[in-house]
Design a protein around this motif. Structure first.
Motif, PDB file in Angstrom:
ATOM      1  N   ILE A   1     -39.245  -2.368  -6.083  1.00  0.00           N
ATOM      2  CA  ILE A   1     -39.358  -1.647  -7.342  1.00  0.00           C
ATOM      3  C   ILE A   1     -37.958  -1.229  -7.791  1.00  0.00           C
ATOM      4  CG2 ILE A   1     -39.763   0.558  -6.166  1.00  0.00           C
ATOM      5  CD1 ILE A   1     -41.692   1.206  -8.513  1.00  0.00           C
ATOM      6  N   ASP A   2     -37.723  -1.339  -9.092  1.00  0.00           N
ATOM      7  CA  ASP A   2     -36.464  -0.895  -9.685  1.00  0.00           C
ATOM      8  C   ASP A   2     -36.690   0.460 -10.346  1.00  0.00           C
ATOM      9  OD1 ASP A   2     -35.539  -3.354  -8.942  1.00  0.00           O
ATOM     10  OD2 ASP A   2     -35.226  -4.110 -10.961  1.00  0.00           O
ATOM     11  N   PHE A   3     -35.758   1.365 -10.137  1.00  0.00           N
ATOM     12  CA  PHE A   3     -35.783   2.683 -10.753  1.00  0.00           C
ATOM     13  C   PHE A   3     -34.603   2.774 -11.711  1.00  0.00           C
ATOM     14  CE2 PHE A   3     -37.661   3.155  -6.585  1.00  0.00           C
ATOM     15  CZ  PHE A   3     -38.731   4.004  -6.789  1.00  0.00           C
ATOM     16  N   THR A   4     -34.849   3.281 -12.906  1.00  0.00           N
ATOM     17  CA  THR A   4     -33.777   3.551 -13.858  1.00  0.00           C
ATOM     18  C   THR A   4     -33.741   5.050 -14.108  1.00  0.00           C
ATOM     19  OG1 THR A   4     -34.108   1.423 -14.950  1.00  0.00           O
ATOM     20  CG2 THR A   4     -32.878   3.101 -16.166  1.00  0.00           C
ATOM     21  N   VAL A   5     -32.581   5.653 -13.924  1.00  0.00           N
ATOM     22  CA  VAL A   5     -32.412   7.080 -14.174  1.00  0.00           C
ATOM     23  C   VAL A   5     -31.355   7.230 -15.265  1.00  0.00           C
ATOM     24  CG1 VAL A   5     -31.706   9.283 -13.185  1.00  0.00           C
ATOM     25  CG2 VAL A   5     -33.051   7.685 -11.814  1.00  0.00           C
ATOM     26  N   THR A   6     -31.705   7.978 -16.307  1.00  0.00           N
ATOM     27  CA  THR A   6     -30.780   8.230 -17.412  1.00  0.00           C
ATOM     28  C   THR A   6     -30.588   9.730 -17.558  1.00  0.00           C
ATOM     29  OG1 THR A   6     -31.589   6.257 -18.552  1.00  0.00           O
ATOM     30  CG2 THR A   6     -30.337   7.838 -19.862  1.00  0.00           C
TER      31      THR A   6
END
Length: 140
Positions: free
Chosen positions: A18-23
């Protein structure tokens, strides 16, 4: 803003990750990122005890030419069951380091965004198993 379940994918050995994107939109609140860190965690229940954490920070390293360079570091950590607060102690480092930093967008006066990946089932006792059909608590 955190977009944790960005993309689930399989590799050639049928392992799913799974890929996580945090902004982080408001860079003004962060100020200088030197000597600061950001933590993102997963847990099957509310709270820090038993949580699977990834810590991201900016470090200064020496280059081969003797210069200093800032680089982003990512580390897989685990908060044991009796863990109560980062003020009391630090989550322990996971020996297997199952998170992979894929990309960072770090431009001055703009949002900080980072993308990282981990397998859904790492078979690591210090990692929270991720099952798409089960609820997980995400915290940062």
């Amino acid at each position: 803003m955190v977009s944790p379940f960005n993309r689930i994918q399989s590799d050639d050995r049928s392992r799913q990750s799974i890929d996580f994107t945090v902004t982080i939109q408001d860079r003004q609140k962060l100020g200088s990122l030197e000597d600061k860190w950001f933590a993102f965690g997963l847990n099957g229940m509310a709270g820090m005890g038993g949580a699977d954490l990834v810590i991201l920070w900016k470090d200064v390293v020496d280059t081969s030419l003797g210069n200093k360079n800032s680089v982003w570091m990512l580390e897989d950590r685990f908060a044991n069951e009796d863990f109560t607060s980062v003020m009391d102690s630090k989550p322990v480092m996971d020996k297997l380091q199952n998170y992979e930093l894929l990309q960072i967008h770090d431009a001055p006066n703009k949002a900080l965004e980072f993308l990282f990946r981990r397998e859904l089932n790492t078979c690591d006792v210090m990692d929270q198993r991720i099952r798409p059909e089960e609820e997980l608590f995400c915290f940062y």
